[in-house]
Enzyme design. Structure first.
Site, PDB file in Angstrom:
ATOM      1  N   ARG A  34       1.003  -1.380  -0.001  1.00  0.00           N
ATOM      2  CA  ARG A  34      -0.015   0.024  -0.068  1.00  0.00           C
ATOM      3  C   ARG A  34       0.993   1.239   0.050  1.00  0.00           C
ATOM      4  NH1 ARG A  34      -4.777  -2.171   0.064  1.00  0.00           N
ATOM      5  NH2 ARG A  34      -5.007  -3.954   1.134  1.00  0.00           N
ATOM      6  N   ILE A  36       2.142   4.599   0.966  1.00  0.00           N
ATOM      7  CA  ILE A  36       2.237   5.383   2.389  1.00  0.00           C
ATOM      8  C   ILE A  36       1.258   6.662   2.276  1.00  0.00           C
ATOM      9  CG2 ILE A  36       4.018   6.897   2.224  1.00  0.00           C
ATOM     10  CD1 ILE A  36       5.109   5.578   4.709  1.00  0.00           C
ATOM     11  N   ASN A  93       4.687   6.434 -13.202  1.00  0.00           N
ATOM     12  CA  ASN A  93       5.756   7.853 -13.458  1.00  0.00           C
ATOM     13  C   ASN A  93       7.066   7.514 -13.857  1.00  0.00           C
ATOM     14  OD1 ASN A  93       3.395   9.392 -13.065  1.00  0.00           O
ATOM     15  ND2 ASN A  93       3.768   9.112 -10.843  1.00  0.00           N
ATOM     16  N   GLU A 101       9.047  10.090  -8.334  1.00  0.00           N
ATOM     17  CA  GLU A 101       9.876  10.408  -7.088  1.00  0.00           C
ATOM     18  C   GLU A 101      10.883   9.378  -6.546  1.00  0.00           C
ATOM     19  OE1 GLU A 101       6.807  11.122  -4.017  1.00  0.00           O
ATOM     20  OE2 GLU A 101       5.777  12.406  -5.249  1.00  0.00           O
ATOM     21  N   VAL A 102      10.410   7.898  -6.946  1.00  0.00           N
ATOM     22  CA  VAL A 102      11.175   6.977  -6.365  1.00  0.00           C
ATOM     23  C   VAL A 102      11.811   6.219  -7.860  1.00  0.00           C
ATOM     24  CG1 VAL A 102      11.221   4.819  -5.078  1.00  0.00           C
ATOM     25  CG2 VAL A 102       9.802   6.739  -4.228  1.00  0.00           C
ATOM     26  N   HIS A 106       7.761   1.112 -10.788  1.00  0.00           N
ATOM     27  CA  HIS A 106       6.615   0.831  -9.941  1.00  0.00           C
ATOM     28  C   HIS A 106       5.444   1.303 -10.792  1.00  0.00           C
ATOM     29  CE1 HIS A 106       8.031   4.824  -8.677  1.00  0.00           C
ATOM     30  NE2 HIS A 106       6.496   5.309  -8.377  1.00  0.00           N
ATOM     31  N   HIS A 108       1.608   2.330  -9.793  1.00  0.00           N
ATOM     32  CA  HIS A 108       0.294   2.724  -8.751  1.00  0.00           C
ATOM     33  C   HIS A 108      -0.746   1.802  -9.503  1.00  0.00           C
ATOM     34  CE1 HIS A 108       2.535   6.279  -7.171  1.00  0.00           C
ATOM     35  NE2 HIS A 108       3.063   5.989  -8.355  1.00  0.00           N
TER      36      HIS A 108
HETATM   37  P1  AMP Z   1       6.278   8.272  -7.882  1.00  0.00           P
HETATM   38  O1  AMP Z   1       7.713   7.694  -7.975  1.00  0.00           O
HETATM   39  O2  AMP Z   1       6.191   9.779  -8.182  1.00  0.00           O
HETATM   40  O3  AMP Z   1       5.483   7.281  -8.773  1.00  0.00           O
HETATM   41  O4  AMP Z   1       5.538   8.012  -6.628  1.00  0.00           O
HETATM   42  C1  AMP Z   1       6.065   7.207  -5.450  1.00  0.00           C
HETATM   43  C2  AMP Z   1       5.183   6.723  -4.549  1.00  0.00           C
HETATM   44  O5  AMP Z   1       5.968   6.328  -3.652  1.00  0.00           O
HETATM   45  C3  AMP Z   1       4.257   8.096  -3.727  1.00  0.00           C
HETATM   46  O6  AMP Z   1       2.852   8.107  -4.131  1.00  0.00           O
HETATM   47  C4  AMP Z   1       4.635   7.919  -2.339  1.00  0.00           C
HETATM   48  O7  AMP Z   1       3.546   8.039  -1.533  1.00  0.00           O
HETATM   49  C5  AMP Z   1       4.953   6.611  -2.384  1.00  0.00           C
HETATM   50  N1  AMP Z   1       5.808   6.129  -1.205  1.00  0.00           N
HETATM   51  C6  AMP Z   1       7.216   6.724  -0.993  1.00  0.00           C
HETATM   52  N2  AMP Z   1       7.711   6.020   0.402  1.00  0.00           N
HETATM   53  C7  AMP Z   1       6.997   5.158   0.407  1.00  0.00           C
HETATM   54  C8  AMP Z   1       6.803   3.806   1.473  1.00  0.00           C
HETATM   55  N3  AMP Z   1       8.044   3.894   2.479  1.00  0.00           N
HETATM   56  N4  AMP Z   1       5.976   3.012   1.384  1.00  0.00           N
HETATM   57  C9  AMP Z   1       4.841   3.021   0.562  1.00  0.00           C
HETATM   58  N5  AMP Z   1       4.843   4.120  -0.589  1.00  0.00           N
HETATM   59  C10 AMP Z   1       5.869   4.936  -0.535  1.00  0.00           C
END
Ligand code: AMP
Length: 121
Positions: A34, A36, A93, A101-102, A106, A108
């Site tokens: 899920r 966060i 993304n 962001e990460v 991944h 969603h």
């Molecule tokens: P993006 O890289 O923009 O597609 O989004 C990265 C997603 O990772 C965001 O929706 C964050 O809320 C989610 N996120 C960041 N850290 C964590 C975590 N420790 N556990 C779960 N989701 C996370």
């Protein structure tokens, strides 16, 4: 786009068990957990266990077994979360334009409510 993978990212830490996650499904090659900061009633992230930065990186370089596992993991999460009937949205993304962001690939999975238009504004 370059695909240099940085294993200090937060999803790599989740895969190494260094930080916790709320797991929905774990398969041989994939993990679903899920988000966060959920943006919908159901908001699950599906990641490959392999070191891939973006969707295109994964789709080009992952093995057929990894790709099949990942694709079927998404379907299984949709089933477990009850999204098949009401519908859902998949988003991946990538890079700067995608506001990723990460830097670990991944997807969603969003659902459980009406999601509105694809892009705001
Ligand atoms: P993006 O890289 O923009 O597609 O989004 C990265 C997603 O990772 C965001 O929706 C964050 O809320 C989610 N996120 C960041 N850290 C964590 C975590 N420790 N556990 C779960 N989701 C996370």
């Amino acid at each position: 786009m370059t695909h240099a993978y940085d294993d200090t990212n937060i999803f790599a830490k989740i895969l190494r068990g260094e930080i916790p996650n709320d797991t929905v499904l774990e398969t041989e090659h994939s993990l679903a957990f899920r988000d966060i900061t959920p943006k919908a009633a159901v908001h699950v992230l599906v990641i490959p266990k392999g070191a891939y930065v973006t969707y295109d990186h994964f789709a080009r370089e992952a093995s057929n077994a990894q790709i099949a596992d990942f694709t079927r993991a998404i379907a299984e999460v949709c089933r477990r979360e009850g999204l098949e009937e009401g519908g859902y949205r998949l988003i991946s993304n990538a890079g700067e334009a995608g506001l990723q962001e990460v830097p670990h690939m991944h997807v969603h999975i969003l659902g459980g409510q009406a999601l509105g238009p694809l892009l705001a504004g």
